[in-house]
Motif scaffolding. Structure first.
Motif, PDB file in Angstrom:
ATOM      1  N   GLY A  10      43.093  -4.358   2.692  1.00 25.85           N
ATOM      2  CA  GLY A  10      42.970  -5.792   2.461  1.00 25.85           C
ATOM      3  C   GLY A  10      43.603  -6.673   3.513  1.00 25.85           C
ATOM      4  O   GLY A  10      43.708  -7.884   3.321  1.00 25.85           O
ATOM      5  N   VAL A  11      44.020  -6.104   4.643  1.00 26.67           N
ATOM      6  CA  VAL A  11      44.637  -6.877   5.714  1.00 26.67           C
ATOM      7  C   VAL A  11      43.643  -6.963   6.875  1.00 26.67           C
ATOM      8  O   VAL A  11      43.037  -5.961   7.263  1.00 26.67           O
ATOM      9  CB  VAL A  11      45.958  -6.212   6.181  1.00 26.67           C
ATOM     10  N   LEU A  12      43.487  -8.179   7.422  1.00 24.17           N
ATOM     11  CA  LEU A  12      42.603  -8.385   8.564  1.00 24.17           C
ATOM     12  C   LEU A  12      43.292  -7.955   9.850  1.00 24.17           C
ATOM     13  O   LEU A  12      44.507  -8.114   9.994  1.00 24.17           O
ATOM     14  CB  LEU A  12      42.215  -9.865   8.679  1.00 24.17           C
ATOM     15  N   CYS A  13      42.524  -7.466  10.817  1.00 21.64           N
ATOM     16  CA  CYS A  13      43.060  -7.046  12.122  1.00 21.64           C
ATOM     17  C   CYS A  13      43.123  -8.226  13.087  1.00 21.64           C
ATOM     18  O   CYS A  13      42.573  -8.181  14.192  1.00 21.64           O
ATOM     19  CB  CYS A  13      42.212  -5.927  12.709  1.00 21.64           C
ATOM     20  N   GLN A  14      43.772  -9.277  12.659  1.00 26.21           N
ATOM     21  CA  GLN A  14      44.009 -10.456  13.479  1.00 26.21           C
ATOM     22  C   GLN A  14      45.298 -11.088  12.980  1.00 26.21           C
ATOM     23  O   GLN A  14      45.809 -10.717  11.930  1.00 26.21           O
ATOM     24  CB  GLN A  14      42.828 -11.426  13.395  1.00 26.21           C
ATOM     25  N   PHE A  15      45.819 -12.036  13.759  1.00 22.74           N
ATOM     26  CA  PHE A  15      47.118 -12.610  13.417  1.00 22.74           C
ATOM     27  C   PHE A  15      47.027 -13.928  12.656  1.00 22.74           C
ATOM     28  O   PHE A  15      48.019 -14.389  12.107  1.00 22.74           O
ATOM     29  CB  PHE A  15      47.971 -12.769  14.681  1.00 22.74           C
ATOM     30  N   ARG A  21      43.745 -15.409   4.256  1.00 19.78           N
ATOM     31  CA  ARG A  21      43.813 -13.997   3.870  1.00 19.78           C
ATOM     32  C   ARG A  21      44.966 -13.312   4.603  1.00 19.78           C
ATOM     33  O   ARG A  21      45.487 -13.829   5.582  1.00 19.78           O
ATOM     34  CB  ARG A  21      42.481 -13.302   4.184  1.00 19.78           C
ATOM     35  N   ARG A  22      45.353 -12.131   4.117  1.00 22.12           N
ATOM     36  CA  ARG A  22      46.452 -11.383   4.731  1.00 22.12           C
ATOM     37  C   ARG A  22      46.057 -10.961   6.147  1.00 22.12           C
ATOM     38  O   ARG A  22      44.925 -10.526   6.378  1.00 22.12           O
ATOM     39  CB  ARG A  22      46.780 -10.150   3.896  1.00 22.12           C
ATOM     40  N   THR A  23      47.021 -11.060   7.084  1.00 21.29           N
ATOM     41  CA  THR A  23      46.776 -10.707   8.479  1.00 21.29           C
ATOM     42  C   THR A  23      47.902  -9.824   9.013  1.00 21.29           C
ATOM     43  O   THR A  23      48.905  -9.586   8.335  1.00 21.29           O
ATOM     44  CB  THR A  23      46.686 -11.966   9.362  1.00 21.29           C
ATOM     45  N   LEU A  24      47.747  -9.400  10.262  1.00 24.17           N
ATOM     46  CA  LEU A  24      48.762  -8.582  10.929  1.00 24.17           C
ATOM     47  C   LEU A  24      50.093  -9.309  11.062  1.00 24.17           C
ATOM     48  O   LEU A  24      51.151  -8.667  11.128  1.00 24.17           O
ATOM     49  CB  LEU A  24      48.270  -8.163  12.314  1.00 24.17           C
TER      50      LEU A  24
END
Length: 179
Positions: A10-15, A21-24
């Motif tokens: 559920g985490v996006l590969c962006q900051f 949404r949840r990110t790095l």
């Protein structure tokens, strides 16, 4: 600099994300690094981050054929015919895949629970396989397992080349030696 992250589900590969949404950024405090490759928000496991463009290129460019190993939980009891098809390469809508290493395996004893859990259906069993690819198309593992009749329910990347997840818990990072 090279950092390994066990990217949670559920985490996006962006900051950053304009939709909140949840990110790095929730897990990586180091500035000026970026993901060398991607994992979909519904996939988990090893993500490498670096501040070195040359290294990122070496890790991600398909011409380098960097092996990436995944554990996939699939819908149904995967059979030898499906594994053989994966080993030969399968036809996808964007062309045939390269042959993959595909082995049925037991559910890992070190595996963390996923939140939310994978759906459970009493009448339909699941099985696990280890799949190693040397190319990196969009949602490739999911599309390959679906093409052989066993849709992926859970996908965890455990290795990229010589770098492995090696006991990192979801959300944990570790600094690694560069190539």
């Amino acid at each position: 600099m090279l950092i390994a992250l066990n990217k949670p589900y559920g985490v996006l590969c962006q900051f950053t994300d304009p939709e909140g949404r949840r990110t790095l950024a929730e897990f990586v405090r180091q500035k000026d690094v970026y993901a060398a490759g991607r994992l979909d928000h519904d996939s988990e496991g090893l993500l490498l981050l670096t501040d070195d463009g040359r290294l990122a290129h070496q890790l991600t460019d398909p011409r380098h054929k960097q092996a990436k190993t995944y554990l996939a939980q699939v819908d149904g009891e995967i059979d030898e015919a499906a594994l053989q098809a994966l080993r030969r390469g399968v036809q996808l809508n964007d062309g045939p895949t390269l042959p993959a290493e595909a082995v049925r395996t037991a559910e890992p004893d070190w595996l963390w629970p996923r939140d939310p859990p994978v759906r459970f259906r009493k009448s339909i069993p699941t099985s696990w396989l280890s799949l190693t690819l040397r190319e990196g198309r969009n949602r490739q593992v999911r599309r390959m397992t679906a093409a052989v009749g066993f849709p992926t329910l859970r996908l965890i990347r455990v290795r990229i080349g010589e770098y492995a997840l090696d006991g990192l818990a979801p959300g944990e990072t570790r600094h690694l030696p560069s190539l």
